[in-house]
Scaffold this active site. Structure first.
Site, short mmCIF file in Angstrom:
data_model
loop_
_atom_site.label_atom_id
_atom_site.label_comp_id
_atom_site.label_asym_id
_atom_site.label_seq_id
_atom_site.Cartn_x
_atom_site.Cartn_y
_atom_site.Cartn_z
N ASP A 54 87.34 128.08 15.33
CA ASP A 54 86.69 128.86 16.38
C ASP A 54 87.31 128.58 17.74
O ASP A 54 87.72 129.48 18.47
CB ASP A 54 85.20 128.50 16.47
CG ASP A 54 84.32 129.31 15.54
OD1 ASP A 54 84.57 130.51 15.39
OD2 ASP A 54 83.39 128.74 14.98
N GLU A 79 82.56 132.80 22.81
CA GLU A 79 81.33 132.22 22.28
C GLU A 79 81.31 130.71 22.42
O GLU A 79 80.28 130.09 22.66
CB GLU A 79 81.18 132.59 20.80
CG GLU A 79 79.97 131.95 20.14
CD GLU A 79 79.91 132.21 18.65
OE1 GLU A 79 78.91 131.81 18.04
OE2 GLU A 79 80.85 132.80 18.09
N ASP A 153 84.74 136.78 20.07
CA ASP A 153 84.03 136.03 19.02
C ASP A 153 85.11 135.58 18.04
O ASP A 153 85.61 136.37 17.25
CB ASP A 153 82.99 136.87 18.31
CG ASP A 153 82.07 136.03 17.43
OD1 ASP A 153 82.45 134.88 17.12
OD2 ASP A 153 80.99 136.51 17.05
N ILE A 155 85.35 133.63 15.32
CA ILE A 155 85.03 133.87 13.91
C ILE A 155 83.55 134.23 13.83
O ILE A 155 82.68 133.36 13.89
CB ILE A 155 85.31 132.65 13.01
CG1 ILE A 155 86.77 132.22 13.10
CG2 ILE A 155 84.96 132.98 11.55
CD1 ILE A 155 87.11 131.01 12.25
N ASP A 156 83.28 135.52 13.73
CA ASP A 156 81.90 135.96 13.55
C ASP A 156 81.51 135.71 12.09
O ASP A 156 82.35 135.77 11.19
CB ASP A 156 81.78 137.45 13.88
CG ASP A 156 80.34 137.93 13.87
OD1 ASP A 156 79.52 137.30 14.56
OD2 ASP A 156 80.04 138.92 13.19
N THR A 158 80.25 132.73 10.96
CA THR A 158 80.84 131.42 10.68
C THR A 158 80.30 130.82 9.39
O THR A 158 81.04 130.17 8.65
CB THR A 158 80.57 130.46 11.86
OG1 THR A 158 80.91 131.11 13.08
CG2 THR A 158 81.38 129.19 11.72
N ASP A 302 79.19 139.23 19.92
CA ASP A 302 79.03 139.84 18.59
C ASP A 302 79.24 141.35 18.62
O ASP A 302 79.78 141.93 17.67
CB ASP A 302 77.62 139.58 18.04
CG ASP A 302 77.32 138.13 17.77
OD1 ASP A 302 78.16 137.47 17.13
OD2 ASP A 302 76.25 137.65 18.19
#
Length: 392
Positions: A54, A79, A153, A155-156, A158, A302
């Site tokens: 991330d 994020e 974002d 890695i949405d 996660t 997001d």
């Protein structure tokens, strides 16, 4: 603006390479997972994880955008906090350095001296990916980088990335969970109004090649004034006999919401999936007509990127609470669409950037009206208007 889009497609693919690399190194991956705490913890999940992937992806995107468009430097938001704690309890600020060697040296301090893993990550960060095919030639949008901001974002979904469940995707079918739900999201908004004007989505784990290696897929869209271009086509008419609106939800959605939506959905048209970004992608792809979320558990990072794609297709993402309030008053107001430039003055930490009123992502305005009509009076709480402070 076409130059910015090409850059974001390239850095999103670099990000996907990093995500895939971190999953390939299983022992390393387990060491890197850390639990978010305090104000950065997403209250929806029992455990919400931050991974080095991330942080590295976020800082890589920030570094590359800032290098080509220095006027955007103060308006690239993500994020994640870029502070990471290694096994010795030392706090390390993760950044991308000017050379691969310097980046590897910094990452080695996070990885407790693991030079091999640090070098692998650094190489992926500094290596340009293969050419990304996108029909951006001739794209002219009258916007300057100095007018824009970015939400990342890295890695949405996660938890799906960490879980690592593999599913074989089939064309035209929604799959509720798995690695394919993990997405890299990069959204661009107007600083003055907060409107999303460009979005890039990279799905790192879309399919496997004959050698068993993961391959990704990218999606993009631009929506600015009369210019609306998307890599995805607007879905055609549904098959004969299919009625009702299809809606994708979180499995944890409130029961009254599920019951209310059943009145406008046809048989088997209430579906469930993981990841806010993936659920909006399902709407973009036409796998669902809408995504409904009644709680304020998503954030600007997001929704910004996929929101831009939906706008390019004639849809959008609205604040559910504000839309219900508008429905009650009978006054139509375009300001129910989510915006991305103002934080909540009455919140702290990540909650300043939450989509507190819930949301509805949609492709068709008539279907949106049906959904709002079905939910009217069903949520049992008075919506609050979002409050803002200084622009970002």
């Amino acid at each position: 603006m076409a130059d910015l889009l090409r850059l974001l497609l390239r850095v999103a693919e670099k990000a996907a390479n990093v995500a895939r690399l971190c999953r390939q190194e299983a022992p390393l991956f387990q060491l890197l997972v850390q639990e978010k705490t305090g104000e950065d913890k997403n209250k929806k999940f029992v455990q919400d994880f931050k991974t080095l992937a991330d942080v590295v992806i976020q800082e890589m995107i920030r570094h590359d955008v800032r290098a080509q468009f220095p006027e955007m430097a103060g308006f690239i938001h993500g994020e994640e906090s870029n502070k990471f704690e290694n096994g010795l309890g030392e706090s390390v600020v993760v950044t991308v350095c000017s050379t691969e060697e310097e980046t590897a040296k910094l990452l080695a301090t996070v990885l407790d001296g693991d030079q091999t893993a640090a070098s692998l990550l650094a190489r992926a960060i500094h290596q340009d990916p293969a050419t990304i095919e996108a029909t951006t030639d001739g794209l002219t949008v009258p916007l300057k980088p100095s007018e824009l901001g970015i939400w990342i974002d890295p890695i949405d979904a996660t938890s799906q990335y960490i879980g690592g469940h593999e599913a074989v995707l089939e064309e035209g079918r929604l799959f509720p969970s798995g690695l394919h739900c993990a997405l890299v999201l990069i959204g661009v908004y107007l600083r003055s109004t907060g409107e999303p004007v460009m979005g890039v989505i990279n799905q790192p784990f879309n399919n496997k090649d004959p050698a068993g290696c993961w391959r990704g897929k990218h999606y993009w869209g631009v929506s600015c004034g009369s210019i609306n271009i998307c890599s995805e086509s607007r879905p055609g008419d549904r098959a004969d006999g299919q009625r009702g609106v299809s809606v994708v939800l979180s499995s944890s959605e409130k029961q009254p919401v599920k019951e209310a939506l059943a009145s406008v959905c046809g048989p088997d048209q209430l579906m469930y999936a993981s990841g806010a970004g993936y659920k909006i992608l399902c709407v973009i792809q036409g796998l669902a007509d809408a995504y409904v979320l009644s709680e304020g558990s998503t954030f600007k990072w997001d929704s910004c990127a996929p929101h831009a794609l939906l706008r390019a297709l004639g849809g959008g993402v609205v604040d559910l609470a504000m839309s219900l309030q508008q429905s009650e008053s009978g006054v139509e107001d375009a300001r129910t669409e989510l915006t991305y430039h103002l934080p909540r003055a009455d919140q702290k930490g990540a909650e300043r950037w939450a989509n507190h009123g819930g949301l509805v992502a949609y492709r068709d305005c008539s279907q949106l009206r049906s959904i709002i009509g079905a939910l009217k009076g069903k949520l049992g709480e008075k919506p609050r208007n979002p409050q803002g402070e200084g622009r970002v």
